[in-house]
Design a protein around this motif. Structure first.
Motif, PDB file in Angstrom:
ATOM      1  N   PHE A 411      -5.053   2.351  -4.598  1.00  0.00           N
ATOM      2  CA  PHE A 411      -5.288   1.077  -5.285  1.00  0.00           C
ATOM      3  C   PHE A 411      -4.542   1.044  -6.611  1.00  0.00           C
ATOM      4  O   PHE A 411      -3.964   0.033  -7.003  1.00  0.00           O
ATOM      5  N   ALA A 412      -4.568   2.175  -7.320  1.00  0.00           N
ATOM      6  CA  ALA A 412      -3.927   2.231  -8.636  1.00  0.00           C
ATOM      7  C   ALA A 412      -2.423   2.004  -8.548  1.00  0.00           C
ATOM      8  O   ALA A 412      -1.821   1.482  -9.493  1.00  0.00           O
ATOM      9  N   VAL A 413      -1.810   2.376  -7.417  1.00  0.00           N
ATOM     10  CA  VAL A 413      -0.366   2.146  -7.282  1.00  0.00           C
ATOM     11  C   VAL A 413      -0.055   0.853  -6.526  1.00  0.00           C
ATOM     12  O   VAL A 413       1.089   0.599  -6.160  1.00  0.00           O
ATOM     13  N   GLY A 414      -1.099   0.036  -6.275  1.00  0.00           N
ATOM     14  CA  GLY A 414      -0.842  -1.291  -5.729  1.00  0.00           C
ATOM     15  C   GLY A 414      -1.431  -1.613  -4.374  1.00  0.00           C
ATOM     16  O   GLY A 414      -1.279  -2.735  -3.897  1.00  0.00           O
ATOM     17  N   CYS A 415      -2.098  -0.659  -3.701  1.00  0.00           N
ATOM     18  CA  CYS A 415      -2.702  -0.935  -2.397  1.00  0.00           C
ATOM     19  C   CYS A 415      -3.671  -2.109  -2.498  1.00  0.00           C
ATOM     20  O   CYS A 415      -4.440  -2.209  -3.456  1.00  0.00           O
ATOM     21  N   ILE A 416      -3.645  -2.999  -1.499  1.00  0.00           N
ATOM     22  CA  ILE A 416      -4.538  -4.156  -1.497  1.00  0.00           C
ATOM     23  C   ILE A 416      -5.532  -4.091  -0.329  1.00  0.00           C
ATOM     24  O   ILE A 416      -6.146  -5.100   0.023  1.00  0.00           O
ATOM     25  N   GLN A 417      -5.693  -2.941   0.282  1.00  0.00           N
ATOM     26  CA  GLN A 417      -6.607  -2.733   1.407  1.00  0.00           C
ATOM     27  C   GLN A 417      -6.293  -3.695   2.554  1.00  0.00           C
ATOM     28  O   GLN A 417      -7.183  -4.307   3.141  1.00  0.00           O
ATOM     29  N   SER A 418      -5.029  -3.817   2.879  1.00  0.00           N
ATOM     30  CA  SER A 418      -4.646  -4.650   4.018  1.00  0.00           C
ATOM     31  C   SER A 418      -4.938  -3.951   5.340  1.00  0.00           C
ATOM     32  O   SER A 418      -4.938  -4.575   6.394  1.00  0.00           O
ATOM     33  N   ARG A 419      -5.138  -2.625   5.286  1.00  0.00           N
ATOM     34  CA  ARG A 419      -5.502  -1.807   6.448  1.00  0.00           C
ATOM     35  C   ARG A 419      -4.413  -1.844   7.525  1.00  0.00           C
ATOM     36  O   ARG A 419      -4.687  -1.944   8.710  1.00  0.00           O
ATOM     37  N   ARG A 420      -3.160  -1.725   7.056  1.00  0.00           N
ATOM     38  CA  ARG A 420      -2.023  -1.652   7.972  1.00  0.00           C
ATOM     39  C   ARG A 420      -1.266  -0.334   7.795  1.00  0.00           C
ATOM     40  O   ARG A 420      -0.087  -0.244   8.122  1.00  0.00           O
ATOM     41  N   CYS A 421      -1.968   0.662   7.279  1.00  0.00           N
ATOM     42  CA  CYS A 421      -1.330   1.941   6.948  1.00  0.00           C
ATOM     43  C   CYS A 421      -0.616   2.560   8.147  1.00  0.00           C
ATOM     44  O   CYS A 421       0.424   3.198   7.988  1.00  0.00           O
ATOM     45  N   HIS A 422      -1.174   2.404   9.336  1.00  0.00           N
ATOM     46  CA  HIS A 422      -0.645   3.064  10.533  1.00  0.00           C
ATOM     47  C   HIS A 422       0.478   2.284  11.195  1.00  0.00           C
ATOM     48  O   HIS A 422       1.071   2.762  12.163  1.00  0.00           O
ATOM     49  N   THR A 423       0.793   1.086  10.689  1.00  0.00           N
ATOM     50  CA  THR A 423       1.779   0.236  11.348  1.00  0.00           C
ATOM     51  C   THR A 423       3.176   0.344  10.751  1.00  0.00           C
ATOM     52  O   THR A 423       4.126  -0.210  11.299  1.00  0.00           O
ATOM     53  N   ASN A 424       3.285   1.005   9.604  1.00  0.00           N
ATOM     54  CA  ASN A 424       4.534   1.073   8.837  1.00  0.00           C
ATOM     55  C   ASN A 424       4.882  -0.270   8.199  1.00  0.00           C
ATOM     56  O   ASN A 424       5.999  -0.478   7.741  1.00  0.00           O
ATOM     57  N   HIS A 425       3.920  -1.198   8.186  1.00  0.00           N
ATOM     58  CA  HIS A 425       4.144  -2.532   7.639  1.00  0.00           C
ATOM     59  C   HIS A 425       3.311  -2.782   6.391  1.00  0.00           C
ATOM     60  O   HIS A 425       2.870  -3.911   6.153  1.00  0.00           O
ATOM     61  N   CYS A 426       3.067  -1.743   5.611  1.00  0.00           N
ATOM     62  CA  CYS A 426       2.307  -1.905   4.362  1.00  0.00           C
ATOM     63  C   CYS A 426       2.971  -2.983   3.510  1.00  0.00           C
ATOM     64  O   CYS A 426       4.161  -2.892   3.189  1.00  0.00           O
ATOM     65  N   PRO A 427       2.232  -4.023   3.121  1.00  0.00           N
ATOM     66  CA  PRO A 427       2.865  -5.135   2.404  1.00  0.00           C
ATOM     67  C   PRO A 427       3.248  -4.824   0.960  1.00  0.00           C
ATOM     68  O   PRO A 427       3.975  -5.609   0.344  1.00  0.00           O
ATOM     69  N   VAL A 428       2.766  -3.699   0.421  1.00  0.00           N
ATOM     70  CA  VAL A 428       3.054  -3.396  -0.987  1.00  0.00           C
ATOM     71  C   VAL A 428       3.842  -2.102  -1.156  1.00  0.00           C
ATOM     72  O   VAL A 428       4.014  -1.614  -2.273  1.00  0.00           O
TER      73      VAL A 428
END
Length: 529
Positions: A411-428
């Motif tokens: 979160f501190a580095v910008g994660c928005i909890q989109s929960r796409r970590c496993h897709t390689n499509h992290c939006p941030v």
């Protein structure tokens, strides 16, 4: 047939629009183009055999998939309340963001929590609080076999591998750790140049794949381990037995994701699928585990050495304690990972139903070491949804000496909890290996947020301890944390759980009944089935 007729009618209208565009004028293409696309989509929907919804509801059925795709965002931004989101609610995420940015983290107009709801927990403050110390205490890791002790912060970066995280995220976390004076766990993916560039203190984690110190056939490479462990930035080494989100399960890194860089860091062939087994080759019994920890410490030149686990059975923990007593070898630290811990991806059955939650896991490890007379030789770290000062104090009361955070640091580095970590499509750009997505994360800005978040959160923990009348974490006691057990009753942690006395397990006469059976049946030469 009715739906077939509708698609046919749509095709006729589209064809008419094309004719008008050709005969009357090009402006008709504004209608003809979309109509042709809809007719083609409807025809495809009728002919395809994969989705029943689309066969029965051509064109319109796509609205269902669109709504499903945006459901997480709709839930997070418009439906869930500030305090009931999962895995982290909005209040917690906002607190991390505000502290990371250095802005006010005050909450107006009182708590939104129902303080009479069973399960609500609170600290018992003192009538005579003490001043908040100018400097937060640190925890010394280094037992009898350690020649290079390390002073650990109360809050550190938990295990997250390069590969799961982007290069930019690793750089930001490591530089934040360097500037803030706290430790950065590498995760089991090996030590990358991004872990070393800024010189932050590293806890090098070794998992079942022995990435970064493995032989060609996937065994442990002692020589390579010793060489890398001698790196100045590596301050501690840790053997991962299991992790909270998927204890007892290995992993698979598809060959398509094994780039030249990942292959170099992990000591694996480029482009080939990599398997992380669900078990270790280097040990199969508690005694072998303890001996290997001693060997790791020797190979690491006497640096603090320990292991991480999500607790399974109490008997296994007690068996390890018996092996420590028999061999006179103790780890310098044990990191307890709770079942509520997170990971980039894990089967839902493991996430929801396998592993011991952190409260119970901490209690088992802490009391086992106390009861075996070993607690003064081993420090305990805690990981599992640690994000606030209250989380730190709570875990210290429950038996930990320090804490680690993974998702809060994300979160501190910008994660928005989109929960796409496993897709390689992290939006941030945090949990991705896509260079285009990764470039969204500005290291110069984010490392400062990591430092500010850690500093502010530890200070919050110190303020809470001061309100309890405590100037040092060693003074915290179980009675200072209470839980509402029903709408009409409250109990302290001193009452809710059994707390062993030093060496109590070694005396059959004073052994509590709930521990007696596990202690009697635990075997230093066998893990429980």
């Amino acid at each position: 047939m009715k739906r077939t007729g509708l698609v046919a009618a749509l095709a006729v209208v589209a064809a008419a629009a094309v004719v008008l565009a050709v005969v009357v004028g090009p402006w008709w293409w504004l209608a003809a183009g979309p109509l042709l696309a809809l007719a083609a989509t409807g025809t495809h929907d009728l002919l395809q055999r994969r989705h029943s919804v689309l066969r029965n509801y051509p064109v319109l059925g796509h609205l269902r998939f669109l709504m499903e795709a945006v459901r997480p965002e709709m839930q997070q931004y418009f439906i869930e309340r500030d305090y009931d989101g999962r895995p982290f609610d909005r209040d917690t995420r906002s607190a991390v963001y505000e502290r990371a940015k250095g802005t006010a983290d005050q909450d107006p107009f009182g708590s939104e929590l129902d303080v009479y709801e069973p399960g609500y927990e609170f600290f018992t403050h003192s009538v005579a609080p003490v001043p908040v110390p100018d400097e937060p205490p640190r925890v010394r890791l280094g037992g009898p076999g350690c020649s290079h002790p390390y002073d650990m912060s109360l809050l550190n970066v938990s295990a997250m591998s390069f590969g799961s995280l982007s290069a930019q995220a690793v750089l930001a976390l490591n530089r934040g750790a360097k500037e803030g004076g706290f430790a950065h766990d590498t995760g089991e993916g090996g030590i990358s140049e991004y872990h070393l560039r800024h010189g932050g203190d590293l806890v090098w984690e070794i998992g079942t794949g022995y990435f970064g110190c493995r032989t060609a056939d996937g065994d442990f490479d002692a020589e390579e381990f010793a060489r890398k462990a001698a790196t100045d930035s590596v301050r501690c080494v840790s053997l991962k037995l299991s992790q909270g989100a998927k204890p007892g399960k290995g992993g698979v890194l598809p060959g398509a994701k094994v780039t030249a860089e990942i292959a170099r860091v992990r000591d694996v062939p480029r482009g080939q699928t990599v398997i992380s087994p669900n078990h270790h080759r280097v040990f199969s019994t508690p005694r072998e585990l303890v001996r290997f920890i001693g060997r790791m410490r020797e190979l690491a030149g006497g640096k603090p050495t320990g292991f991480k686990l999500c607790v399974g059975s109490r008997r296994d923990v007690l068996a390890i304690c018996k092996a420590m007593l028999d061999e006179d070898i103790t780890p310098d630290f044990i990191v307890v990972d709770g079942a509520e811990g997170g990971t980039g991806a894990a089967p839902v059955e493991f996430v929801d139903h396998v592993g011991t939650p952190l409260t119970e896991g901490l209690g088992i490890v802490h009391n086992a070491l106390v009861g075996a007379g070993l607690r003064d030789r081993v420090r305990i770290g805690a990981g599992g949804k640690v994000a606030t000062g209250a989380d730190i104090v709570k875990r210290l009361i429950q038996g930990a000496d320090y804490t680690n955070a993974a998702r809060a640091m994300m979160f501190a580095v910008g994660c928005i909890q989109s929960r796409r970590c496993h897709t390689n499509h992290c939006p941030v750009g945090v949990a991705t290996q896509d260079p285009q997505r990764g470039r969204a994360l500005d290291v110069e800005d984010k490392y400062q947020r990591v430092r500010r978040f850690q500093e502010a959160t530890v200070h919050s923990a110190m303020e809470i301890m001061a309100s309890l009348g405590v100037s040092d974490p060693a003074m915290l006691r179980p009675h200072m944390l209470r839980r509402r057990t029903s709408y009409h009753s409250v109990a302290s942690y001193a009452e809710l759980y059994t707390w062993l006395q030093p060496g109590q397990l070694l005396s059959a006469a004073s052994l509590p009944e709930e521990w007696a059976g596990s202690w009697k049946t635990s075997d230093p030469d066998s893990f429980s089935a």
